[in-house]
Scaffold this active site. Structure first.
Site, PDB file in Angstrom:
ATOM      1  N   GLU A  32       2.659 -13.104 -30.397  1.00 14.78           N
ATOM      2  CA  GLU A  32       2.571 -13.937 -29.189  1.00 14.78           C
ATOM      3  C   GLU A  32       3.685 -13.470 -28.269  1.00 14.78           C
ATOM      4  O   GLU A  32       4.855 -13.744 -28.515  1.00 14.78           O
ATOM      5  CB  GLU A  32       2.750 -15.420 -29.544  1.00 14.78           C
ATOM      6  CG  GLU A  32       1.652 -15.991 -30.422  1.00 14.78           C
ATOM      7  CD  GLU A  32       0.297 -16.012 -29.750  1.00 14.78           C
ATOM      8  OE1 GLU A  32       0.216 -15.810 -28.524  1.00 14.78           O
ATOM      9  OE2 GLU A  32      -0.696 -16.203 -30.466  1.00 14.78           O
ATOM     10  N   GLU A  72      -2.545 -18.733 -32.046  1.00 15.84           N
ATOM     11  CA  GLU A  72      -1.865 -19.841 -32.713  1.00 15.84           C
ATOM     12  C   GLU A  72      -2.767 -21.061 -32.520  1.00 15.84           C
ATOM     13  O   GLU A  72      -3.626 -21.074 -31.646  1.00 15.84           O
ATOM     14  CB  GLU A  72      -0.519 -20.136 -32.045  1.00 15.84           C
ATOM     15  CG  GLU A  72       0.392 -18.935 -31.892  1.00 15.84           C
ATOM     16  CD  GLU A  72       1.469 -18.838 -32.973  1.00 15.84           C
ATOM     17  OE1 GLU A  72       1.207 -19.211 -34.124  1.00 15.84           O
ATOM     18  OE2 GLU A  72       2.566 -18.374 -32.635  1.00 15.84           O
ATOM     19  N   ASN A 107      13.144 -20.131 -26.637  1.00 12.30           N
ATOM     20  CA  ASN A 107      12.745 -20.950 -25.481  1.00 12.30           C
ATOM     21  C   ASN A 107      12.079 -22.262 -25.876  1.00 12.30           C
ATOM     22  O   ASN A 107      12.340 -23.304 -25.262  1.00 12.30           O
ATOM     23  CB  ASN A 107      11.869 -20.131 -24.532  1.00 12.30           C
ATOM     24  CG  ASN A 107      10.553 -19.757 -25.143  1.00 12.30           C
ATOM     25  OD1 ASN A 107      10.469 -19.499 -26.345  1.00 12.30           O
ATOM     26  ND2 ASN A 107       9.505 -19.733 -24.345  1.00 12.30           N
ATOM     27  N   CYS A 158       6.506 -18.909 -21.882  1.00 10.83           N
ATOM     28  CA  CYS A 158       5.615 -17.744 -21.788  1.00 10.83           C
ATOM     29  C   CYS A 158       4.459 -18.027 -20.823  1.00 10.83           C
ATOM     30  O   CYS A 158       4.048 -17.149 -20.069  1.00 10.83           O
ATOM     31  CB  CYS A 158       5.107 -17.367 -23.167  1.00 10.83           C
ATOM     32  SG  CYS A 158       4.462 -18.766 -24.084  1.00 10.83           S
ATOM     33  N   GLY A 204       7.811 -13.689 -29.095  1.00 12.24           N
ATOM     34  CA  GLY A 204       8.985 -13.196 -28.373  1.00 12.24           C
ATOM     35  C   GLY A 204       8.601 -12.178 -27.326  1.00 12.24           C
ATOM     36  O   GLY A 204       7.468 -12.162 -26.828  1.00 12.24           O
ATOM     37  N   GLY A 222       7.923  -7.093 -29.745  1.00 10.27           N
ATOM     38  CA  GLY A 222       6.610  -7.116 -30.406  1.00 10.27           C
ATOM     39  C   GLY A 222       6.119  -5.709 -30.716  1.00 10.27           C
ATOM     40  O   GLY A 222       5.595  -5.441 -31.802  1.00 10.27           O
TER      41      GLY A 222
HETATM   42  P1  NAD Z   1      13.056 -11.725 -28.390  1.00  9.50           P
HETATM   43  O1  NAD Z   1      11.936 -10.769 -28.641  1.00  9.50           O
HETATM   44  O2  NAD Z   1      14.338 -11.160 -27.905  1.00  9.50           O
HETATM   45  O3  NAD Z   1      13.433 -12.502 -29.740  1.00  9.50           O
HETATM   46  C1  NAD Z   1      12.466 -13.264 -30.448  1.00  9.50           C
HETATM   47  C2  NAD Z   1      12.856 -13.294 -31.927  1.00  9.50           C
HETATM   48  O4  NAD Z   1      12.716 -11.978 -32.452  1.00  9.50           O
HETATM   49  C3  NAD Z   1      14.309 -13.716 -32.191  1.00  9.50           C
HETATM   50  O5  NAD Z   1      14.349 -14.490 -33.368  1.00  9.50           O
HETATM   51  C4  NAD Z   1      15.001 -12.399 -32.400  1.00  9.50           C
HETATM   52  O6  NAD Z   1      16.177 -12.500 -33.169  1.00  9.50           O
HETATM   53  C5  NAD Z   1      13.919 -11.610 -33.130  1.00  9.50           C
HETATM   54  N1  NAD Z   1      14.060 -10.148 -33.051  1.00  9.50           N
HETATM   55  C6  NAD Z   1      14.638  -9.420 -32.064  1.00  9.50           C
HETATM   56  N2  NAD Z   1      14.581  -8.099 -32.374  1.00  9.50           N
HETATM   57  C7  NAD Z   1      13.929  -8.009 -33.561  1.00  9.50           C
HETATM   58  C8  NAD Z   1      13.554  -6.920 -34.390  1.00  9.50           C
HETATM   59  N3  NAD Z   1      13.833  -5.659 -34.073  1.00  9.50           N
HETATM   60  N4  NAD Z   1      12.885  -7.182 -35.539  1.00  9.50           N
HETATM   61  C9  NAD Z   1      12.575  -8.450 -35.871  1.00  9.50           C
HETATM   62  N5  NAD Z   1      12.919  -9.533 -35.129  1.00  9.50           N
HETATM   63  C10 NAD Z   1      13.581  -9.311 -33.982  1.00  9.50           C
HETATM   64  O7  NAD Z   1      12.472 -12.843 -27.431  1.00  9.50           O
HETATM   65  P2  NAD Z   1      13.253 -14.083 -26.785  1.00  9.50           P
HETATM   66  O8  NAD Z   1      14.103 -13.565 -25.680  1.00  9.50           O
HETATM   67  O9  NAD Z   1      13.868 -14.894 -27.869  1.00  9.50           O
HETATM   68  O10 NAD Z   1      12.032 -14.939 -26.190  1.00  9.50           O
HETATM   69  C11 NAD Z   1      11.543 -14.773 -24.901  1.00  9.50           C
HETATM   70  C12 NAD Z   1      10.226 -14.039 -24.912  1.00  9.50           C
HETATM   71  O11 NAD Z   1       9.306 -14.696 -25.756  1.00  9.50           O
HETATM   72  C13 NAD Z   1       9.557 -14.010 -23.534  1.00  9.50           C
HETATM   73  O12 NAD Z   1       9.026 -12.728 -23.282  1.00  9.50           O
HETATM   74  C14 NAD Z   1       8.417 -15.008 -23.683  1.00  9.50           C
HETATM   75  O13 NAD Z   1       7.343 -14.814 -22.812  1.00  9.50           O
HETATM   76  C15 NAD Z   1       8.044 -14.823 -25.108  1.00  9.50           C
HETATM   77  N6  NAD Z   1       7.331 -15.996 -25.615  1.00  9.50           N
HETATM   78  C16 NAD Z   1       6.000 -15.902 -25.885  1.00  9.50           C
HETATM   79  C17 NAD Z   1       5.281 -17.003 -26.334  1.00  9.50           C
HETATM   80  C18 NAD Z   1       3.802 -16.916 -26.644  1.00  9.50           C
HETATM   81  O14 NAD Z   1       3.309 -17.780 -27.351  1.00  9.50           O
HETATM   82  N7  NAD Z   1       3.082 -15.930 -26.149  1.00  9.50           N
HETATM   83  C19 NAD Z   1       5.940 -18.227 -26.519  1.00  9.50           C
HETATM   84  C20 NAD Z   1       7.300 -18.290 -26.241  1.00  9.50           C
HETATM   85  C21 NAD Z   1       7.993 -17.163 -25.804  1.00  9.50           C
END
Ligand code: NAD
Length: 476
Positions: free
Chosen positions: A244, A457, A146, A278, A222, A227
């Site tokens: 995060e 962060e 994102n 997020c 993510g 997480g």
């Molecule tokens: P996601 O969890 O699907 O993916 C994030 C990253 O993790 C990607 O690079 C993905 O390939 C990797 N990943 C996925 N499964 C994994 C695993 N089993 N082991 C290791 N890595 C893995 O998230 P997304 O859809 O890319 O992002 C959207 C989410 O991120 C939303 O929930 C949003 O709120 C959150 N987000 C949080 C913040 C914050 O700072 N709190 C900032 C931006 C986005």
């Protein structure tokens, strides 16, 4: 070993690739390797080999490289912003802000190189202690799609300044701008192996990185579910974690607020990046005295947004990042109306017709008359859909704001200091904004409570999280 484990370095262990396509047009942009466990191992080995020399440099020397990289990012900001818009979908104006924001973060960390980062403790006759901060070793940074450029800056800046080496895994739908910026860091003088990028799916490449025994810290941004999985996997070895995760930020508007300003805040807070942030405003609580006026003004603004290809001048909101995202948002809205948990005030469906055939566009949506336990209030809605609720007083607004498993950000819009005081004391969130929402400058610690994550962060707090203390006890 090349610094970048990427397409140009041809490090893919097999011939399979991941295509990157434009979410506005379906246009093919480029491809990156579907990295394997062997690629991850090679990247961690490269990072491990580079750690000794990198950690021995002065923080000033490391900061100078970050500073040079910031200059190069500014030099190339137009190309980087175009690339980011093409792979992510956001309007070019937002991509430009994000690219410049990344340069600002690297420059900020360069600027604090050399600041005191230890302490001296006098123990009287028993001696003196000198407490220093040392880097952890090889760290892993896992990035979502994102805000891939800002989030890269949030992790690369403090990790490298502190003297760690890094393996970074971008999201598979937005790896290209991350790879290009890694190349600029190399051009700025980063030694080989200090920053390694491995592209590939989360459940293979990401998992291999998280489970690698030589990774000392994982910084993940993510989804909450990912997480949680990462936290479980990371337990096999002793290491530190920054998570995060998601959010469902409440925005509270009191009767004394500057209404036009708050309407703009809600518009930007929810629909910037098509709501895929997020800390976007995900629940809007309006004092009943101003609710009707506010909703009319906001509806007119939302209906005035220009939706389209982010590369076109004048676009206010681009597409969602993927077909899955479009499917998720469409389902949330149709389930909400199907269960009679809210009324669509405007929007409510994908955008179709000429110009939108191949993109993942969803109309910016306001939902009113929302049932108190509607699913869209309890789960994170990661798209351009804003539920709007009316509250009789501040106490009710705070109770509703806290009725959430998340705790990332929150905002209150008011001119009354006692309202600010009460919201700051009682609302669960890592950051409380007053008369604004979303803004997170590099020096301000950022992160959540509850399910929104652990760790921070930005600022000194992030720098601290990439180090550990080491004490010299002088028993004179
Ligand atoms: P996601 O969890 O699907 O993916 C994030 C990253 O993790 C990607 O690079 C993905 O390939 C990797 N990943 C996925 N499964 C994994 C695993 N089993 N082991 C290791 N890595 C893995 O998230 P997304 O859809 O890319 O992002 C959207 C989410 O991120 C939303 O929930 C949003 O709120 C959150 N987000 C949080 C913040 C914050 O700072 N709190 C900032 C931006 C986005």
């Amino acid at each position: 070993m090349d610094m970048l484990i990427n397409g140009t370095a041809a490090m893919a262990a097999d011939e399979t690739w991941i295509e990157v396509n434009n979410p506005a047009t379906g246009e093919y942009i480029d491809k990156v390797p579907r990295g394997s466990k062997e690629d991850v191992n090679a990247a961690v080995e490269a990072a491990d080999a580079a750690f000794g020399a990198w950690s021995q440099k002065t923080t000033r020397d490391r900061g100078l490289i970050l500073c040079r990289a910031a200059e190069l990012i500014r030099r190339d900001h137009k190309d980087l912003a175009r690339l980011l818009t093409r792979e992510q979908g956001k309007p070019i104006r937002e991509s430009t802000d994000e690219v410049r924001g990344c340069a600002n973060i690297l420059e900020y960390y360069a600027s604090i190189a050399g600041q005191p980062d230890g302490e001296a403790i006098s123990l009287g006759k028993a001696g003196d202690c000198l407490v220093t901060r040392v880097p952890l070793g090889v760290c892993a940074a896992i990035i979502p799609w994102n805000m891939p450029v800002i989030i890269m800056g949030w992790k690369v800046g403090p990790a490298l300044l502190a003297g760690n080496t890094l393996v970074l895994k971008p999201s598979s739908s937005t790896p290209l701008t991350n790879l290009t910026i890694a190349g600029l860091l190399q051009e700025a003088g980063l030694p080989a192996g200090v920053l390694n990028v491995v592209t590939g799916p989360g459940d293979t490449t990401g998992t291999a990185l998280v489970q690698h025994p030589r990774v000392k810290k994982i910084s993940f941004t993510g989804d909450c579910a990912t997480g949680r999985r990462i936290r479980e996997m990371a337990q096999d070895h002793i290491r530190t974690l920054t998570l995060e995760l998601g959010g469902s930020d409440p925005m509270i508007v009191m009767a004394d607020a500057d209404i036009p300003n708050a309407v703009e805040g809600a518009l930007r807070g929810r629909f910037y990046n098509a709501g895929q942030i997020c800390t976007a405003v995900k629940r809007l609580y309006l004092h009943e005295k101003i609710a009707e006026e506010f909703i009319s003004l906001l509806t007119a603004k939302v209906e005035g947004l220009t939706i389209g290809n982010g590369l076109l001048p004048g676009t206010d909101m681009g597409p969602l990042n993927s077909a899955e995202q479009l499917g998720r948002i469409s389902s949330v809205v149709s389930e909400t109306t199907g269960r009679e948990e809210g009324t669509i005030r405007t929007g409510g469906c994908p955008l179709t017709g000429p110009g939108f055939e191949k993109g993942f566009f969803f109309k910016p949506t306001l939902i009113t008359d929302v049932a108190p336990d509607a699913a869209l209030l309890r789960n994170e809605v990661f798209g351009p859909v804003l539920p709007v609720m009316t509250v009789p007083d501040l106490g009710a607004a705070i109770r509703e704001a806290n009725h959430s498993k998340y705790g990332l950000g929150a905002s209150v819009w008011t001119k009354d200091l006692s309202t600010v005081k009460q919201v700051f004391r009682e609302v669960n969130a890592g950051i409380i904004w007053v008369n604004r929402h979303l803004t997170v400058p590099p020096e301000v610690p950022f992160g959540g409570t509850n399910e929104s994550g652990i760790g921070r962060e930005n600022g000194f707090k992030a720098l601290d999280s990439y180090t550990q203390s080491k004490t010299l006890y002088l028993g004179w």
